[in-house]
Design a protein around this motif. Structure first.
Motif, PDB file in Angstrom:
ATOM      1  N   ARG A 216       0.844  -1.202   0.000  1.00  0.00           N
ATOM      2  CA  ARG A 216       0.000   0.000   0.000  1.00  0.00           C
ATOM      3  C   ARG A 216       0.883   1.258   0.000  1.00  0.00           C
ATOM      4  NH1 ARG A 216      -5.558   0.007   1.190  1.00  0.00           N
ATOM      5  NH2 ARG A 216      -5.496  -2.191   1.750  1.00  0.00           N
ATOM      6  N   ASP A 217       1.917   1.238   0.839  1.00  0.00           N
ATOM      7  CA  ASP A 217       2.835   2.384   0.907  1.00  0.00           C
ATOM      8  C   ASP A 217       3.599   2.560  -0.400  1.00  0.00           C
ATOM      9  OD1 ASP A 217       2.089   2.910   3.437  1.00  0.00           O
ATOM     10  OD2 ASP A 217       3.913   2.132   4.406  1.00  0.00           O
ATOM     11  N   PHE A 220       1.592   4.302  -3.089  1.00  0.00           N
ATOM     12  CA  PHE A 220       1.132   5.676  -2.889  1.00  0.00           C
ATOM     13  C   PHE A 220       1.639   6.530  -4.054  1.00  0.00           C
ATOM     14  CE2 PHE A 220       1.509   9.954  -1.244  1.00  0.00           C
ATOM     15  CZ  PHE A 220       0.255  10.130  -0.688  1.00  0.00           C
ATOM     16  N   PRO A 221       0.908   7.433  -4.642  1.00  0.00           N
ATOM     17  CA  PRO A 221      -0.365   8.019  -4.219  1.00  0.00           C
ATOM     18  C   PRO A 221      -1.630   7.278  -4.671  1.00  0.00           C
ATOM     19  CG  PRO A 221       0.454   9.197  -6.119  1.00  0.00           C
ATOM     20  CD  PRO A 221       1.464   8.122  -5.809  1.00  0.00           C
ATOM     21  N   GLU A 223      -4.712   5.250  -4.106  1.00  0.00           N
ATOM     22  CA  GLU A 223      -5.445   4.971  -2.864  1.00  0.00           C
ATOM     23  C   GLU A 223      -6.428   3.839  -3.083  1.00  0.00           C
ATOM     24  OE1 GLU A 223      -7.197   8.202  -0.635  1.00  0.00           O
ATOM     25  OE2 GLU A 223      -5.940   9.551  -1.846  1.00  0.00           O
ATOM     26  N   PHE A 224      -6.487   2.942  -2.119  1.00  0.00           N
ATOM     27  CA  PHE A 224      -7.407   1.807  -2.230  1.00  0.00           C
ATOM     28  C   PHE A 224      -8.489   1.958  -1.165  1.00  0.00           C
ATOM     29  CE2 PHE A 224      -3.476   0.623  -4.140  1.00  0.00           C
ATOM     30  CZ  PHE A 224      -3.800  -0.239  -5.177  1.00  0.00           C
ATOM     31  N   GLY A 225      -9.479   2.795  -1.419  1.00  0.00           N
ATOM     32  CA  GLY A 225     -10.514   3.042  -0.410  1.00  0.00           C
ATOM     33  C   GLY A 225     -11.899   2.910  -1.016  1.00  0.00           C
ATOM     34  N   SER A 228     -12.499   5.599  -3.313  1.00  0.00           N
ATOM     35  CA  SER A 228     -11.448   5.750  -4.330  1.00  0.00           C
ATOM     36  C   SER A 228     -11.126   4.380  -4.923  1.00  0.00           C
ATOM     37  CB  SER A 228     -10.204   6.374  -3.708  1.00  0.00           C
ATOM     38  OG  SER A 228      -9.872   5.699  -2.504  1.00  0.00           O
ATOM     39  N   GLN A 261      -9.745   5.437  -9.867  1.00  0.00           N
ATOM     40  CA  GLN A 261      -8.379   5.534 -10.414  1.00  0.00           C
ATOM     41  C   GLN A 261      -8.147   4.336 -11.330  1.00  0.00           C
ATOM     42  OE1 GLN A 261      -5.983   6.139  -6.486  1.00  0.00           O
ATOM     43  NE2 GLN A 261      -8.047   5.375  -6.191  1.00  0.00           N
ATOM     44  N   ASP A 291      -5.133  10.633 -12.048  1.00  0.00           N
ATOM     45  CA  ASP A 291      -5.723   9.403 -11.497  1.00  0.00           C
ATOM     46  C   ASP A 291      -5.459   8.177 -12.361  1.00  0.00           C
ATOM     47  OD1 ASP A 291      -6.669  10.554  -9.208  1.00  0.00           O
ATOM     48  OD2 ASP A 291      -8.567  11.164 -10.122  1.00  0.00           O
TER      49      ASP A 291
END
Ligand code: UDP
Length: 430
Positions: A216-217, A220-221, A223-225, A228, A261, A291
């Motif tokens: 995940r880091d 970045f950028p 985002e897996f939300g 998003s 994205q 994106d």
């Protein structure tokens, strides 16, 4: 010629995901096979589905007690330009086949066949790149059974190229395709074998909490939300993979899902000179959208993470031999929107574990994407079924069993040319 280094595999590690009857059949068929020496020959050690498969199939085959080697052709850029043209022509593109191209192809395949040492009982030539070696190999090793494993869809092939292939296929003892329709015009015995994924590799195994956080880091950028969602395509940069169609589809849903994205992850295979060019075109086409994220040559754990954590995976190819990336995503419970070409419909059942669209139906793909992004339950449901599809039909032990049975058949000279033997996955379906 060189032998890629593979990591040892143990069949016992696959027991948890392999039906008991398949396990038993593997041991008994290998026993029947006795002491055969097998060689797989292809044109690249990395990049693309064939290399991906051989990295797992070859060591697992050795663990089963079948003495199996893997060698990669030694070839220069000019050869790969010819074989990429062949590949494109066999998938239906209008390409001229000059005498010079043919001479390059003959020179390199003959050179490689002459360099081969060691006596094998069965040699499996993968794809058109290695097929030309059959002539020389047959002369040098008349007792060796030669199998051509064609991974591409020949149904719309350019006739001139198809003829060249069909002429070479006469030199082999047996041909293997992913679907029966691919083998038209081929007049040697054929079998149908579906490819597979290896559930234990870094590409496909579960990632623990710490690994997930690391990935995940790293990404970045991106985002897996929930607000998003990430839409991902994992493919070589290649016109047939239609990254442009995927971009178009994403653009059509962007207003409705502003947090969406798009990730296009693609490596460049050693035997694919077109990759860089297509990549540059994709960069230019997406430069104005922050994106859209283009990723190249990512480690397997990152590909695993992307296929696992994306809301939807897309594989809207214009042509496809099989499309391992579809099974990879389904195995990770991610629904896939794929096109009705090649092996994709073998893996996606429309509305059950994903959606199928015509390859040029961008509107249809966008409508399904929007629907999936709006419905978490639907995604979960399709994802669960996708996992089952792959568990039942597209994992490595079944694939190895198909090969083992094939070797037994070719060794004994069995198989009727007019009746392609079905892959075990077909038998399982009925
Ligand atoms: N692949 C990868 N990284 C990339 C692009 C592709 O590891 O950036 C892998 C992908 O995960 C799959 C294989 O390459 O295992 C592609 O196989 P597929 O059958 O989908 O397509 P092919 O490239 O053989 O046409």
């Amino acid at each position: 010629m060189r032998s890629p280094i593979t990591t040892a595999r143990s069949l016992a590690d696959y027991e948890a995901v392999t039906p008991d009857d398949q396990m038993a059949a593997l041991y008994s068929t290998a026993d029947d096979l006795g002491d055969v020496r097998v060689l797989h020959l292809n044109s690249t050690a990395t990049g693309g589905g064939v290399a991906e498969i051989l990295h797992s199939l070859v060591p697992l085959s050795n663990d089963l007690g079948i003495d199996t080697d893997w060698q990669v052709m030694d070839a220069e850029e000019s050869f790969f330009e010819v074989t990429k043209a062949m590949h494109n022509a066999l998938q239906g593109q209008d390409v001229t086949f000059t005498e010079e191209m043919e001479a390059t192809y003959r020179r390199v395949t003959e050179r490689n066949a002459t360099a081969l040492d060691g006596q094998y009982d069965v040699v499996v030539l993968h794809d058109p790149q290695t097929l030309g070696m059959a002539r020389e190999l047959k002369d040098r090793f008349p007792d060796t059974r030669i199998v051509w494993r064609c991974h591409i869809d020949l149904t719309d092939a350019n006739e001139r190229y198809l003829q060249a292939v069909v002429d070479d296929v006469r030199r082999v003892d047996h041909a293997v395709f992913s679907r029966p329709e691919y083998g038209r015009g081929v007049d040697v015995p054929t079998s149908i074998i579906h490819p597979s994924i290896d559930p234990l590799t870094d590409k496909n195994r579960p990632l623990d909490r710490e690994e997930l956080a690391v990935e995940r880091d790293r990404l970045f950028p991106i985002e897996f939300g929930d607000d998003s969602p990430v839409i991902t395509q994992v493919s070589r940069f290649d016109p047939w993979k239609d990254q442009f169609g995927t971009i178009e589809m994403y653009r059509r849903i962007k207003d409705a899902v502003p947090g969406a994205q798009l990730v296009l992850a693609g490596g460049m295979a050693d035997d694919d000179p077109e990759g860089r060019e297509v990549y540059e075109e994709v960069v230019a086409a997406t430069a104005d959208d922050p994106d859209v994220h283009l990723l190249t040559n990512q480690p397997d754990t990152t590909i695993d993470f992307l296929q696992r954590e994306s809301a939807v995976v897309v594989q809207k190819s214009l042509r496809e031999g099989f499309g391992l990336v579809v099974s990879e995503a389904l195995w990770k419970r991610t629904p896939v929107i794929g096109s009705t070409v090649g092996g994709i419909p073998l893996q996606i059942e429309d509305g059950k574990n994903g959606y199928l669209v015509d390859p040029d139906d961008v509107d249809g793909a966008a409508a399904r994407l929007e629907r999936l992004l709006a419905d978490d339950d639907l995604r979960r449901q399709l994802g669960e079924r996708g996992r089952e599809t792959v568990r039942e039909r597209f994992l490595l032990p079944r694939h190895l069993l198909d090969y083992t049975e094939l070797f037994l058949g070719v060794r004994d000279g069995a198989n009727d040319p007019n009746e392609p033997r079905a892959s075990r996955t077909d038998a399982d379906r009925s």
